[in-house]
Design an enzyme around this catalytic site. Structure first.
Site, short mmCIF file in Angstrom:
data_model
loop_
_atom_site.label_atom_id
_atom_site.label_comp_id
_atom_site.label_asym_id
_atom_site.label_seq_id
_atom_site.Cartn_x
_atom_site.Cartn_y
_atom_site.Cartn_z
N ASP A 333 -22.14 -35.69 22.89
CA ASP A 333 -22.54 -36.01 21.52
C ASP A 333 -21.32 -36.10 20.60
OD1 ASP A 333 -24.73 -36.21 19.50
OD2 ASP A 333 -23.84 -34.33 18.78
N GLU A 362 -20.54 -40.50 22.99
CA GLU A 362 -21.19 -41.18 21.88
C GLU A 362 -20.12 -41.67 20.90
OE1 GLU A 362 -24.59 -40.40 18.47
OE2 GLU A 362 -23.12 -38.86 18.93
#
Length: 622
Positions: A333, A362
């Site tokens: 993330d 990400e």
């Protein structure tokens, strides 16, 4: 009088004793946690960090007497309740248990630690272009065990899109055949680690224990069993991880292992989300510092990976999950927000231990140049990030509009399909265009399907493209049954419950009878494509050659490998378009026809080919 004197003396004695008792036990050593709780022999990296937490444990001297295990370093911080022990585990060390002895003068505590054998060799396979990922939010997919719904005063409320709904690992396990039959190969779970937050943190991104599965989903053992079941079914598992921050309710926030464990620990500083500072040669240092050190939101404290003990803790945590549950990949993330040197080190150490493993970061950017900067071996970046796979947000944003009817009424460079062509034409920026995650939507974006879509033209064309272009495709749960939701409605609306995942649901979209005719048409179309894709070597690993859409507004490209060709023709216009096939002989060669993989019909491409309005051909040339 004497009585009063003796009473006073007795009270004084009791108070003195109590104070002495408190002082003694305030100083007494305690071991409340050692992380990781156990490890394995035979790892390629022989060094192991043990983070020990307990009352005044930092004042103790630890010793270990076990063949093959030596203490390399004992590190203390400003918090006496923490101790970091770095040990070396020799290659020939045998599995077994041993005591770690902690001593401060006469006060001695023993902690039993175990080194396990590496008996499970399944999994850790990575994911690649032969795979299609199915992203699901566990809390919203299916509730297999209602007994674990409520915990720590947080109860489920399915009427509130921002609270827990009760989905769990058992619910996923009960619907594995549905996922497998759809045709995807890999399940990417939004975070499943503990989020013991006051509001429940259903999304999973506010971790309060990096080594535990949230008990509302199940247990560590349940997760390990699920991955094993999936491997037995020929499926893979990708685990979502977060290194940038933890949850505000993490025990670290009340007893920080070190003063610099958290960035901006005394004053809330919001990150500026200025992700371009990573590669901007003109970026001000203060801007970059706020990006890296600012908190994502007030209930997610920003972790300082420049603290070497925290950095090692996080790296070992990933390796622990890979070894324990034999997961096949990690999606990391908020990739641009943690310390860059740390992230490169993490990728390198994971890859060294598991050479086939894959990590996708990400990298939320709008331009291909910005995304490409993050991929390992990029010529755009002087420092190697070591990150194998990046997420193609530029293609996602372009595709969201690019397949719209209104954006394809006029051909040429203004059309939506031309803009999609332009994104792919910039693949020269990537060090490895195959290792790019492609997707139409995910848990942070509005659903690709729209309420106003009255037919499947946009849906079918977009998936024909997604599953035949370069990269590693990802599908968001529920997209196959036309689930909708916009970002403006809120994140909870783009993470709706899958119909039929809860006992008592009025509709069960896991079954054909529980779906509408339009949902079944969408599901069957996608299933046909996914199952076919598994068998198509050109699409999985072939060269991509494409042609710029002209005024006809038909995007034509081919995937070619070992003499086999798949020809794709996407007609974005509202009229049938007849193409002069002489333009495409670079890829068609002497082929005069091909079989459409969806309809099974033979389509002639001898001199011309007519592509129906708002339709597509995926042809295996023969």
């Amino acid at each position: 009088m004497y009585k009063n004197i003796y009473t006073k003396k007795f009270v004084f004695f009791v108070l003195t004793a109590l104070l002495s008792f408190d002082v003694f036990y305030a100083k007494a050593l305690a071991v409340t946690e050692v992380a990781p709780a156990y490890w394995w022999v035979g790892m390629k990296n022989h060094e192991l960090q043990l983070m020990v937490h307990g009352n005044n444990i930092g004042k103790s001297k630890p010793t270990i007497a076990y063949p093959g295990v030596t203490v390399k370093e004992v590190a203390r911080t400003d918090n006496p309740n923490y101790l970091f022990i770095y040990i070396n585990i020799a290659a020939n060390t045998r599995p077994g248990k041993f005591n770690i002895k902690f001593a401060e003068g006469a006060d001695v505590k023993n902690f039993s630690y175990e080194l396990k054998a590496r008996t499970d060799k399944s999994g850790a396979l990575g994911f690649n272009t032969s795979d299609v990922l199915y992203l699901l939010t566990p809390d919203r997919f299916a509730n297999g065990n209602a007994a674990n719904d409520n915990w720590d005063g947080v109860n489920i409320d399915r009427n509130n899109p921002d609270l827990r709904h009760g989905g769990d690992l058992e619910g996923v396990a009960k619907h594995l055949d549905y996922i497998k039959d759809l045709g995807v190969t890999t399940v990417w779970f939004n975070p499943v680690q503990e989020n013991k937050m006051p509001n429940g943190s259903y999304h999973g991104y506010a971790i309060t224990d990096f080594y535990k599965i949230d008990q509302r989903y199940g247990s560590n053992e349940a997760f390990r069993d699920l991955t094993k079941t999936m491997h037995n079914k020929g499926m893979k598992v990708v685990m979502d991880m977060i290194f940038n921050h933890c949850g505000l309710a993490h025990p670290w926030m009340t007893d920080k292992p070190a003063a610099d464990w958290i960035n901006n620990p005394t004053k809330y500083v919001q990150t500026n989300h200025a992700k371009l500072t990573a590669m901007d040669p003109h970026a001000a240092k203060k801007e970059a510092d706020v990006l890296l050190n600012g908190w994502f939101v007030p209930d997610m404290p920003d972790l300082n990976q420049r603290n070497r003990h925290l950095a090692t803790y996080l790296i070992q945590n990933s390796i622990w999950w890979i070894e324990y549950a034999r997961i096949d990949g990690i999606r990391q993330d908020t990739y641009p927000y943690p310390d860059y040197a740390f992230m490169a080190r993490w990728c390198k150490e994971v890859q060294a231990e598991y050479p086939n493993f894959n990590i996708v970061g990400e990298s939320w950017y709008g331009k291909s140049s910005e995304t490409a900067w993050w991929q390992r071996n990029s010529v755009l970046n002087k420092t190697n990030t070591q990150l194998k796979t990046v997420m193609d947000f530029p293609l996602t944003f372009t595709a969201d509009k690019g397949f719209n009817k209104e954006n394809n009424e006029n051909g040429g460079e203004s059309s939506g399909l031309y803009q999609i062509f332009e994104v792919l034409a910039q693949d020269y920026l990537y060090a490895d265009p195959k290792n790019i995650l492609t997707f139409l939507d995910n848990h942070d974006l509005g659903r690709f399907n729209r309420v106003e879509d009255k037919d499947l033209d946009r849906y079918k064309q977009a998936f024909a493209f997604l599953l035949t272009t370069r990269g590693i495709p990802q599908i968001y749960y529920g997209t196959e049954i036309l689930m909708t939701g916009t970002k403006n409605e809120g994140d909870g609306q783009i993470r709706k419950d899958f119909p039929g995942g809860w006992e008592g649901d009025k509709k069960d979209a896991f079954t054909a009878t529980g779906r509408t005719d339009m949902q079944n048409e969408a599901f069957n179309y996608l299933q046909e494509l996914l199952q076919w894709r598994k068998t198509s070597a050109p699409v999985i690993d072939g060269k991509l050659i494409h042609y710029a859409p002209d005024n006809s507004n038909v995007y034509v490209y081919a995937r070619i490998k070992d003499g086999k060709t798949v020809l794709v023709m996407l007609n974005g216009s509202s009229k049938d378009q007849t193409l002069d096939m002489d333009r495409f002989t670079d890829v068609t060669g002497k082929h005069t026809g091909g079989k459409d993989v969806i309809t099974g019909k033979q389509i002639s491409i001898a001199k011309t080919a007519t592509v129906p309005a708002r339709n597509q051909y995926i042809l295996e040339l023969n």
